[in-house]
Design a protein around this motif. Sequence first.
Motif, PDB file in Angstrom:
ATOM      1  N   GLU A 280     -40.900   2.732 -17.447  1.00 31.62           N
ATOM      2  CA  GLU A 280     -41.258   4.137 -18.173  1.00 31.62           C
ATOM      3  C   GLU A 280     -40.979   3.355 -20.208  1.00 31.62           C
ATOM      4  O   GLU A 280     -41.800   3.313 -20.447  1.00 31.62           O
ATOM      5  N   ALA A 281     -39.801   2.866 -19.724  1.00 28.71           N
ATOM      6  CA  ALA A 281     -39.365   2.367 -21.277  1.00 28.71           C
ATOM      7  C   ALA A 281     -40.477   0.763 -21.416  1.00 28.71           C
ATOM      8  O   ALA A 281     -40.990   0.634 -22.483  1.00 28.71           O
ATOM      9  N   LEU A 282     -40.718  -0.049 -20.464  1.00 32.08           N
ATOM     10  CA  LEU A 282     -41.027  -1.148 -20.473  1.00 32.08           C
ATOM     11  C   LEU A 282     -42.888  -1.371 -20.935  1.00 32.08           C
ATOM     12  O   LEU A 282     -43.305  -1.762 -21.458  1.00 32.08           O
ATOM     13  N   GLY A 283     -43.585   0.185 -20.170  1.00 29.93           N
ATOM     14  CA  GLY A 283     -44.556   0.478 -20.366  1.00 29.93           C
ATOM     15  C   GLY A 283     -45.049   0.869 -21.584  1.00 29.93           C
ATOM     16  O   GLY A 283     -45.610   0.966 -22.604  1.00 29.93           O
ATOM     17  N   LYS A 284     -44.457   2.060 -22.361  1.00 40.10           N
ATOM     18  CA  LYS A 284     -43.892   2.102 -23.460  1.00 40.10           C
ATOM     19  C   LYS A 284     -44.247   1.140 -24.509  1.00 40.10           C
ATOM     20  O   LYS A 284     -44.528   1.105 -25.911  1.00 40.10           O
ATOM     21  N   VAL A 285     -42.686  -0.351 -25.072  1.00 39.28           N
ATOM     22  CA  VAL A 285     -42.665  -1.156 -25.809  1.00 39.28           C
ATOM     23  C   VAL A 285     -44.109  -1.952 -25.267  1.00 39.28           C
ATOM     24  O   VAL A 285     -45.093  -2.126 -26.667  1.00 39.28           O
ATOM     25  N   LEU A 286     -44.533  -1.563 -24.330  1.00 39.71           N
ATOM     26  CA  LEU A 286     -45.728  -2.572 -24.052  1.00 39.71           C
ATOM     27  C   LEU A 286     -47.386  -1.858 -25.079  1.00 39.71           C
ATOM     28  O   LEU A 286     -48.166  -2.708 -25.510  1.00 39.71           O
ATOM     29  N   LYS A 287     -47.196  -0.665 -25.168  1.00 38.46           N
ATOM     30  CA  LYS A 287     -48.476   0.537 -25.681  1.00 38.46           C
ATOM     31  C   LYS A 287     -48.131   0.155 -27.415  1.00 38.46           C
ATOM     32  O   LYS A 287     -49.394   0.793 -27.687  1.00 38.46           O
ATOM     33  N   SER A 288     -46.798   0.618 -27.531  1.00 37.99           N
ATOM     34  CA  SER A 288     -46.542   0.793 -28.917  1.00 37.99           C
ATOM     35  C   SER A 288     -46.086  -0.377 -29.853  1.00 37.99           C
ATOM     36  O   SER A 288     -44.799  -1.332 -29.284  1.00 37.99           O
ATOM     37  N   VAL A 289     -45.411   0.490 -30.778  1.00 42.22           N
ATOM     38  CA  VAL A 289     -45.006  -0.488 -31.910  1.00 42.22           C
ATOM     39  C   VAL A 289     -43.569  -0.246 -32.244  1.00 42.22           C
ATOM     40  O   VAL A 289     -44.070   1.233 -32.813  1.00 42.22           O
ATOM     41  N   TYR A 290     -42.122  -0.174 -31.821  1.00 41.45           N
ATOM     42  CA  TYR A 290     -41.474  -0.062 -32.391  1.00 41.45           C
ATOM     43  C   TYR A 290     -39.981  -0.612 -33.274  1.00 41.45           C
ATOM     44  O   TYR A 290     -40.659  -1.640 -32.990  1.00 41.45           O
ATOM     45  N   ASP A 291     -39.755  -0.025 -33.826  1.00 48.06           N
ATOM     46  CA  ASP A 291     -38.445  -1.072 -35.095  1.00 48.06           C
ATOM     47  C   ASP A 291     -37.193  -1.087 -33.896  1.00 48.06           C
ATOM     48  O   ASP A 291     -36.868  -2.884 -34.182  1.00 48.06           O
ATOM     49  N   LEU A 292     -36.892  -0.261 -32.797  1.00 46.81           N
ATOM     50  CA  LEU A 292     -35.971  -0.881 -32.601  1.00 46.81           C
ATOM     51  C   LEU A 292     -35.593   0.059 -30.884  1.00 46.81           C
ATOM     52  O   LEU A 292     -36.795   1.092 -31.011  1.00 46.81           O
ATOM     53  N   VAL A 293     -35.382  -0.714 -29.950  1.00 46.13           N
ATOM     54  CA  VAL A 293     -35.522   0.256 -28.544  1.00 46.13           C
ATOM     55  C   VAL A 293     -33.433   0.383 -28.527  1.00 46.13           C
ATOM     56  O   VAL A 293     -33.012  -0.297 -28.339  1.00 46.13           O
ATOM     57  N   VAL A 294     -32.682   1.700 -27.963  1.00 50.67           N
ATOM     58  CA  VAL A 294     -31.778   2.047 -27.359  1.00 50.67           C
ATOM     59  C   VAL A 294     -32.280   2.219 -25.792  1.00 50.67           C
ATOM     60  O   VAL A 294     -33.174   3.129 -25.033  1.00 50.67           O
ATOM     61  N   LEU A 295     -31.065   1.274 -25.098  1.00 50.11           N
ATOM     62  CA  LEU A 295     -32.153   1.028 -23.992  1.00 50.11           C
ATOM     63  C   LEU A 295     -30.379   1.300 -22.723  1.00 50.11           C
ATOM     64  O   LEU A 295     -29.435   0.532 -23.035  1.00 50.11           O
ATOM     65  N   ASP A 296     -30.289   1.953 -21.844  1.00 54.40           N
ATOM     66  CA  ASP A 296     -29.374   2.672 -21.108  1.00 54.40           C
ATOM     67  C   ASP A 296     -29.079   1.303 -20.260  1.00 54.40           C
ATOM     68  O   ASP A 296     -30.225   0.620 -19.230  1.00 54.40           O
ATOM     69  N   ILE A 297     -28.386   0.483 -19.856  1.00 54.38           N
ATOM     70  CA  ILE A 297     -28.128  -0.592 -18.808  1.00 54.38           C
ATOM     71  C   ILE A 297     -28.521  -0.221 -17.388  1.00 54.38           C
ATOM     72  O   ILE A 297     -29.029  -0.891 -16.253  1.00 54.38           O
ATOM     73  N   LYS A 298     -28.116   0.503 -16.971  1.00 53.14           N
ATOM     74  CA  LYS A 298     -28.177   1.639 -15.925  1.00 53.14           C
ATOM     75  C   LYS A 298     -28.844   2.910 -15.510  1.00 53.14           C
ATOM     76  O   LYS A 298     -28.362   4.027 -15.504  1.00 53.14           O
ATOM     77  N   MET A 299     -30.357   2.251 -14.643  1.00 52.41           N
ATOM     78  CA  MET A 299     -31.687   3.315 -14.875  1.00 52.41           C
ATOM     79  C   MET A 299     -32.253   3.102 -13.349  1.00 52.41           C
ATOM     80  O   MET A 299     -31.443   1.792 -12.896  1.00 52.41           O
ATOM     81  N   PRO A 300     -32.426   4.322 -12.963  1.00 53.36           N
ATOM     82  CA  PRO A 300     -33.130   3.641 -11.285  1.00 53.36           C
ATOM     83  C   PRO A 300     -34.861   2.866 -11.555  1.00 53.36           C
ATOM     84  O   PRO A 300     -35.255   2.715 -12.549  1.00 53.36           O
ATOM     85  N   GLY A 301     -34.882   2.118  -9.970  1.00 51.29           N
ATOM     86  CA  GLY A 301     -35.981   1.491 -10.899  1.00 51.29           C
ATOM     87  C   GLY A 301     -35.539  -0.347 -11.447  1.00 51.29           C
ATOM     88  O   GLY A 301     -34.354  -0.599 -10.714  1.00 51.29           O
ATOM     89  N   LYS A 302     -36.201  -0.286 -12.411  1.00 52.61           N
ATOM     90  CA  LYS A 302     -35.969  -1.864 -13.017  1.00 52.61           C
ATOM     91  C   LYS A 302     -34.603  -1.437 -14.265  1.00 52.61           C
ATOM     92  O   LYS A 302     -34.343  -0.841 -14.640  1.00 52.61           O
ATOM     93  N   SER A 303     -33.525  -2.162 -13.697  1.00 45.57           N
ATOM     94  CA  SER A 303     -32.105  -1.951 -14.663  1.00 45.57           C
ATOM     95  C   SER A 303     -31.908  -2.508 -16.352  1.00 45.57           C
ATOM     96  O   SER A 303     -33.933  -2.901 -16.235  1.00 45.57           O
ATOM     97  N   GLY A 304     -31.779  -2.064 -16.937  1.00 44.68           N
ATOM     98  CA  GLY A 304     -31.451  -2.195 -18.725  1.00 44.68           C
ATOM     99  C   GLY A 304     -31.857  -4.019 -18.452  1.00 44.68           C
ATOM    100  O   GLY A 304     -32.964  -4.268 -19.625  1.00 44.68           O
ATOM    101  N   LEU A 305     -30.498  -4.171 -18.301  1.00 40.85           N
ATOM    102  CA  LEU A 305     -31.051  -5.284 -18.507  1.00 40.85           C
ATOM    103  C   LEU A 305     -32.520  -6.950 -18.201  1.00 40.85           C
ATOM    104  O   LEU A 305     -32.289  -7.363 -18.587  1.00 40.85           O
ATOM    105  N   ASP A 306     -32.935  -6.097 -17.047  1.00 40.27           N
ATOM    106  CA  ASP A 306     -33.742  -6.587 -16.445  1.00 40.27           C
ATOM    107  C   ASP A 306     -35.875  -6.079 -17.395  1.00 40.27           C
ATOM    108  O   ASP A 306     -36.228  -6.910 -18.323  1.00 40.27           O
ATOM    109  N   VAL A 307     -35.172  -5.080 -17.770  1.00 40.06           N
ATOM    110  CA  VAL A 307     -36.330  -4.090 -18.669  1.00 40.06           C
ATOM    111  C   VAL A 307     -35.577  -5.288 -20.329  1.00 40.06           C
ATOM    112  O   VAL A 307     -36.744  -5.400 -21.111  1.00 40.06           O
ATOM    113  N   LEU A 308     -34.565  -5.258 -20.715  1.00 41.50           N
ATOM    114  CA  LEU A 308     -33.839  -6.096 -21.778  1.00 41.50           C
ATOM    115  C   LEU A 308     -34.985  -7.291 -21.696  1.00 41.50           C
ATOM    116  O   LEU A 308     -35.666  -8.500 -22.645  1.00 41.50           O
TER     117      LEU A 308
END
Length: 158
Positions: free
Chosen positions: A38-66
């Motif tokens: 969901e985080a990756l989808g939002k980053v690809l659709k919207s413009v953000y100045d900064l993302v705060v990302l948990d490293i351990k999440m279900p599905g894609k890990s925070g490092l993969d999303v980073l």
Amino acid sequence: MLRLLVADDHEVVRKGLVKVLAEALQPIKIDEAKNGQEALGKVLKSVYDLVVLDIKMPGKSGLDVLKEIKQQHPKLPVLILSMHPEEQFAIRAIRAGASGYLTKECAGDELVLAVRKALKGEKYVSGSLAELMAGELDSDSEKPLHEVLSDREYQVML
């Protein structure tokens, strides 16, 4: 107006982060994501100045999303937030392009400081992480073998 995305699979943590950031940084609009996809989808659709990302999440890990965020938006600052101690993931996160690494034990003031630094294009490094990174400058031969593995090798080992 400042635009942030906060991604954490624990709603209580996510809402707490949003509250701390909303009180300290004005004017601000904060979007939320409950997993890496969901985080990756939002980053690809919207413009953000900064993302705060948990490293351990279900599905894609925070490092993969980073890594995926950095491929699409290399200049977008991403702060990694984790329940894991710095020595376990911080250096890997910084190498992958994170603007900083904070443990969930950090105070709200420290989070706000890290966000402000990242928004200025700077890296946020806590005192303990700075010591850890200085230790990284020692030769690899003195390190435990698991610390010289590539990210993928470390992931397989875990």
